[in-house]
Design an enzyme around this catalytic site. Structure first.
Site, short mmCIF file in Angstrom:
data_model
loop_
_atom_site.label_atom_id
_atom_site.label_comp_id
_atom_site.label_asym_id
_atom_site.label_seq_id
_atom_site.Cartn_x
_atom_site.Cartn_y
_atom_site.Cartn_z
N SER A 139 -11.84 -1.41 2.29
CA SER A 139 -11.43 -1.74 3.99
C SER A 139 -10.23 -0.75 4.26
CB SER A 139 -9.29 -3.00 2.96
OG SER A 139 -9.60 -3.14 4.43
N ARG A 158 0.99 -1.04 0.36
CA ARG A 158 0.30 0.43 0.09
C ARG A 158 0.95 1.53 0.16
NH1 ARG A 158 -3.03 -3.41 -1.07
NH2 ARG A 158 -4.37 -4.21 -0.42
N GLU A 195 -6.18 2.42 6.05
CA GLU A 195 -6.05 2.38 4.65
C GLU A 195 -6.36 4.35 3.86
OE1 GLU A 195 -6.95 -0.56 0.98
OE2 GLU A 195 -5.52 -1.09 3.32
#
Length: 309
Positions: free
Chosen positions: A227, A177, A297
């Site tokens: 998410s 990420r 996130e």
């Protein structure tokens, strides 16, 4: 008409700029106050013009795609939101070289479908990610064992110095990420992906299989930003949240999904403050119970007050 609006439209070389645009319409969370200015140019020249104007005048700007990983504050965004989405999504498939080239606003689901139609495999993992190519490059998006660094060849960026450069994927420091794109102040304009020859029916079957998994496990029927937390090393965020007794936990209309605890969903009229408070509560409970720090996130833009305990 304000001077800034006039200058932005001139910089974009088209009438694609609006004032006081509600960000609820541009995020999958369906949450967010107004942006001072919202620009959606259709050309590289227009994108570069808007960015250069903002940088010259010192006006804050933020680049978005589909808004699928974004929480905008209830007060909105003081500056320019620059959207690279369907307005900026040209793509070309070269079956001979197995290369797929696309502008940063192209949806991953569209890229995966076009690859399948061309008999090219490698993008099946991305077929259900509700984001754009640009955002996927920035955060090295991934799912079901695949990630962007597996297929990315190069990315075309607008640098902080105002130059357009093609950067090899090997120089992006792609990890879980993350990439060097944000830290370098780069704006993704497009990318090239290397795929492999495959059987269209097998590719379609794999995409359908992944779709069924997503539908059965994720709360796709209600607004969310996907998410909510990054996966902590050695753990799964959703399981930690569930084991902390937070399944279904609510702050206003923001809720920890009962279907998948790794998702925060909007049950109707959730505010950004509701979501921010819920995230803080979840972080505190998980930290207290398991000693694990959950890192969001999702990206948050605009002004947020520190949540009250």
């Amino acid at each position: 008409m304000s001077d800034m609006l006039t200058m932005l439209r001139e910089a974009a070389q088209e009438d694609c700029v609006r004032e006081r645009e509600s960000m609820k319409k541009h995020t999958t969370f369906r949450i967010g106050g107004p942006a001072d200015y919202f620009a959606a140019p259709t050309t590289v020249e227009g994108v570069c013009g808007v960015v250069r104007l903002c940088r010259r005048l010192g006006v804050p700007f933020y680049v978005i795609g589909n808004g699928s990983n974004l929480l905008v504050s209830d007060q909105g965004y003081r500056g320019v939101v620059l959207q690279l989405y369907k307005n900026f999504s040209e793509l070309v498939v070269d079956q001979d070289s197995h290369l797929l080239s696309a502008a940063s606003g192209a949806m991953l689901s569209v890229l995966a479908k076009r690859a399948m139609e061309a008999g090219l495999t490698g993008l099946e993992f991305a077929s259900g990610i509700p984001g754009t190519l640009g955002g996927a490059v920035v955060m090295n998006a991934g799912a079901y064992g695949g990630e962007m660094k597996d297929v990315l060849v190069s990315v075309t960026v607008l640098t902080a110095e105002g130059e357009i450069r093609e950067i090899p994927a090997s120089e992006l420091s792609l990890g879980y990420r993350r990439s060097v794109v944000p830290a370098n102040g780069w704006i993704v304009l497009g990318a090239k992906l290397a795929l492999k020859e495959g059987d269209p029916e097998q590719i379609r079957s794999r995409m359908e299989e992944l779709k069924l998994q997503r539908v059965s496990k994720q709360p796709l029927d209600v607004p969310s930003a996907g998410s909510t937390f990054k996966r902590p090393e050695g753990y799964f965020a959703g399981k930690l949240i569930m084991d902390a007794g937070l399944k279904g936990y609510r702050v206003g209309d923001a809720q920890v999904s009962e279907k998948h605890c790794g998702f925060v969903v909007n049950r109707g009229e959730a505010t950004a403050a509701d979501v921010r408070k819920l995230i803080a509560d979840v972080q505190e409970r998980v930290k207290d119970r398991f000693g694990v720090t959950l890192e969001p996130e999702i990206k948050m833009i605009g002004e947020f007050e520190e949540p009250r305990c």
